[in-house]
Design an enzyme around this catalytic site. Structure first.
Site, mmCIF file in Angstrom:
data_model
loop_
_atom_site.group_PDB
_atom_site.id
_atom_site.type_symbol
_atom_site.label_atom_id
_atom_site.label_comp_id
_atom_site.label_asym_id
_atom_site.label_seq_id
_atom_site.Cartn_x
_atom_site.Cartn_y
_atom_site.Cartn_z
ATOM 1 N N LYS A 1 89.874 -40.890 13.604
ATOM 2 C CA LYS A 1 88.599 -41.611 13.508
ATOM 3 C C LYS A 1 88.868 -43.112 13.422
ATOM 4 C CE LYS A 1 84.280 -41.666 10.799
ATOM 5 N NZ LYS A 1 83.575 -41.144 9.612
ATOM 6 N N SER B 1 79.087 -38.948 10.480
ATOM 7 C CA SER B 1 79.497 -40.063 11.313
ATOM 8 C C SER B 1 80.769 -39.808 12.109
ATOM 9 C CB SER B 1 79.709 -41.294 10.433
ATOM 10 O OG SER B 1 80.782 -41.055 9.520
ATOM 11 N N SER C 1 79.982 -36.480 6.397
ATOM 12 C CA SER C 1 80.415 -36.870 7.747
ATOM 13 C C SER C 1 81.601 -36.111 8.323
ATOM 14 C CB SER C 1 80.728 -38.353 7.789
ATOM 15 O OG SER C 1 79.539 -39.073 7.872
HETATM 16 N N1 GLN Z 1 75.006 -39.356 6.979
HETATM 17 C C1 GLN Z 1 75.366 -39.959 5.719
HETATM 18 C C2 GLN Z 1 75.082 -41.438 5.789
HETATM 19 O O1 GLN Z 1 74.534 -41.843 6.750
HETATM 20 C C3 GLN Z 1 76.797 -39.697 5.417
HETATM 21 C C4 GLN Z 1 77.740 -40.534 6.176
HETATM 22 C C5 GLN Z 1 79.165 -40.251 5.856
HETATM 23 O O2 GLN Z 1 79.506 -39.240 5.245
HETATM 24 N N2 GLN Z 1 80.004 -41.205 6.217
HETATM 25 O O3 GLN Z 1 75.368 -42.173 4.910
#
Ligand code: GLN
Length: 501
Positions: free
Chosen positions: A79, A154, A178
C-alpha cells in the site's frame, strides 16, 4: 503451469522444490499485472527493475544452498502509505508528488529481510481516508469481481491486486476497517493486527492512535505467514508492544474449534445488513456449530456510539498529523514565485494538493480540537473509547472470539456513495469498534450473497495480543467452506479479460 492461482504457501513450496525460480514467479506476476491492471488499476507504481534484481539475488542464494525464509521470493503488493526507500510514495495524494522517502518503514525492512519481493505500490484513498478508494487523487481502483464496483477502501488497491491474481499477498493499513472491509468486498482474507503489534514506523500517519498495518492474502495461512514476518517490537515506534508474538501459522493450520465459545455481538447483527450478507453470516454460525463450537450472544451497548466517536478521534488526529504537509518539507509546492510569503505558498499548496475528503476531515478535526470545544468533542470521544474497550473486556469473559458480518453490504457501484460522506462512513459500522479498543480482527470470505453473487465477509475479533485466535477460527471456517464448495473461494471469481489464469 501457471502458479498465479496458487496460494503463497504453494508458491513457496514450488520455489523450495526448484520447480520454478523466483525470477520466473515475479515475471509471471508482472505479466498478469500488465494483462489486467489497465482495467483493475490496483497499482500506482511498479518497481519491476528492482524486483527482478532482487529475485535474481534470491535465486542465487537458493542455488548456493542458503537457508531462506519461507516467504523468500514471494511477490507482494505494498500500500502506498508505507515509506519505501527511493520509491515514489504518494499516499494517494497529490501533495506528496515527487517524494521518494530516504528510508524504509520497519515493515518494509522486515519484508526485505524475509526476501519478499515488493512488486510495487498500490492505490488507496488519499491518506487512507475512505471506504472505496474513490478518494485517491489518481482515480479509483476497480473490483475484480465486477469492474463497475468499488474494491473497498482505503486499501482497495492492495485488496484488488490479490483478488486479481496480480500478487498472492499484499499489505494494507486499517484505521477503521481499511483492511477488513476491502478484504470482504474483494473476497479475500484481511487481518488488522493488535494495535502496537506491527510497527508504525514509516507508516504515514492518518490517525496515530488507530492506524495499524496488516496482511491481505487469499488464504488464512498465507495471511498468518505474512503477519508473522512483519510483527514484533520496534524501538522506533513509541507505541510498539514489547511482548512475545503468538504462533499465527500453527494456529492457522490447526483447524479445530471444538469447545470454543463464539460470541455473536448483538449490536453488530440484525438490522442494517444486506439480506444476502445476513444469510451468509447465519450460515457460517451454523457451520461453526457443526464444527463443535458453541455460539453465545453478547451485548456491547456502547458500540452504538463507536462511529460517532471515531469520526471525532480520526479527524482530530488527522488535522494534527497532516499539518506537516506544508509545502516546505515534502512533495508539492505551488506558487513559490519568490514574491509570495511562505504562508501564501502553504495555503496555495494545501488547496491544490489535498482532495475534498481530506480537507473535510482537517476542518472537522481542527474544530473538534479547538479550545472551548476540545472537552465536549475530543474529550467525550476518548471517554467513549474507554467504554467500548470495557464492552469488549466484558464480552471476552464469556467468549473466546467475537464475530459479525464485516461490512453491511457487498461491493457497491463506483459513484454510488461518492457524494454522500455519511453513507460512506456507515460502511465501517462493524469494523470501527476493534480499532477504537486497539484489539485485532480478521475478515474472510464466507460465500456469495444470494441477490448479487458478490463476496460477503465474516469478521472474527479477538483480544489484544491474542491474534492467533483469529487464525485458529478463520482457518477452521475456511477449511470447512472449501470442503462444502469443493473448491477454494477464488475459483468462483469471473475471469478478467486478458487474465493469464
Ligand atoms: N473508512 C474509514 C475512514 O474513512 C476507515 C479508513 C481506514 O481504516 N483507513 O476513516
Amino acid at each position: 503451469m501457471s502458479l498465479l492461482k496458487k496460494t503463497a504457501t504453494e508458491q513457496a513450496q514450488a520455489l523450495a522444490a526448484k520447480q520454478i525460480s523466483a525470477t520466473e514467479l515475479v515475471q509471471e506476476h508482472y505479466a498478469q499485472i500488465k494483462a489486467v491492471d489497465n482495467e483493475v488499476k490496483a497499482f500506482l507504481y511498479l518497481d519491476e527493475k528492482n524486483a527482478l534484481a532482487q529475485a535474481a539475488t534470491i535465486d542465487k542464494k537458493r542455488a548456493a544452498g542458503e537457508k531462506l525464509s519461507p516467504l523468500a521470493g514471494i511477490p507482494l503488493a505494498l500500500k502506498d502509505v508505507m515509506a519505501q526507500a527511493n520509491v515514489p510514495t504518494t499516499c494517494g495524494s497529490k501533495i506528496l508528488e515527487g517524494w521518494r522517502p530516504p528510508y524504509d518503514a520497519t515493515l518494509v525492512t522486515k519484508l526485505k529481510a524475509n526476501d519478499v519481493v515488493i512488486l510495487g505500490k498500490t492505490n488507496m484513498d488519499e491518506f487512507a481516508m475512505g471506504s472505496s478508494t474513490e478518494n485517491s487523487a489518481f482515480g479509483p481502483t476497480h473490483n475484480p469481481w465486477d469492474l463497475t464496483r468499488i474494491p473497498g477502501g482505503s486499501s482497495g488497491g492492495s485488496a484488488a491486486a490479490v483478488a486479481a491474481f496480480e500478487a498472492p499477498i499484499s499489505i494494507g493499513t486499517d484505521t477503521g476497517g481499511s483492511i477488513r472491509q476491502p478484504a470482504a468486498v474483494c473476497g479475500i482474507v484481511g487481518v488488522k493486527p493488535t494495535y502496537g503489534s506491527v510497527s508504525r514506523y514509516g507508516l504515514i500517519a492518518f490517525s496515530s492512535s488507530l492506524d495499524q498495518a496488516g496482511p491481505f492474502a487469499r488464504t488464512v495461512e498465507d495471511a498468518a505467514m505474512v503477519h508473522a514476518a512483519i510483527a514484533g517490537f520496534d524501538p522506533k515506534d513509541s507505541t510498539s508492544i514489547n511482548s512475545p508474538v503468538p504462533d499465527f501459522v500453527s494456529a492457522a493450520r490447526k483447524k479445530d474449534v471444538k469447545g470454543l465459545k463464539i460470541g455473536v455481538v448483538k449490536e453488530l447483527s440484525g438490522d442494517g445488513y444486506q439480506t444476502g450478507v445476513a444469510e451468509k453470516f447465519s450460515q457460517t454460525l451454523d457451520l461453526l456449530v457443526s464444527l463443535g463450537a458453541q455460539i453465545v450472544e453478547v451485548s456491547c451497548p456502547n458500540f452504538q456510539y463507536a462511529l460517532a466517536a471515531y469520526y471525532l478521534v480520526a479527524p482530530s488526529e488527522c488535522s494534527s498529523n497532516l499539518a506537516r504537509f506544508d509545502a516546505m518539507r515534502y512533495g508539492l509546492r505551488v506558487g513559490d514565485d519568490g514574491q509570495r510569503s511562505a504562508e501564501e505558498v502553504m495555503n496555495l499548496t494545501r488547496q491544490a494538493g489535498f482532495g475534498r475528503e481530506v480537507k473535510r476531515r482537517i476542518i472537522l478535526g481542527t474544530y473538534a480540537l479547538s479550545s472551548g470545544y476540545y472537552d465536549a468533542y475530543y474529550g467525550s470521544a476518548q471517554k467513549v473509547r474507554t467504554l467500548i474497550k470495557q464492552d469488549f473486556d466484558n464480552a471476552f469473559k464469556s467468549a473466546d472470539v467475537l464475530v459479525s458480518p464485516t461490512a453491511p453490504t457487498t461491493a457497491f457501484k463506483i459513484g454510488e456513495k461518492a457524494n454522500d460522506p455519511l453513507a460512506m462512513y456507515l460502511n465501517d459500522i462493524a469494523t470501527i469498534p476493534v480499532n477504537m479498543a486497539g484489539i485485532c480482527g480478521l475478515s474472510l470470505p464466507n460465500g456469495l450473497a444470494s441477490e448479487d453473487q458478490l463476496p460477503s465477509g465474516f469478521q472474527i475479533m479477538a483480544p489484544a495480543m491474542a491474534d492467533d485466535r483469529l487464525y485458529l477460527v478463520g482457518g477452521a471456517i475456511e477449511a470447512a467452506l472449501k470442503d462444502k464448495w469443493g473448491k477454494p473461494f477464488w475459483e468462483f471469481a469471473p475471469k478478467l479479460k486478458g487474465s493469464k489464469c
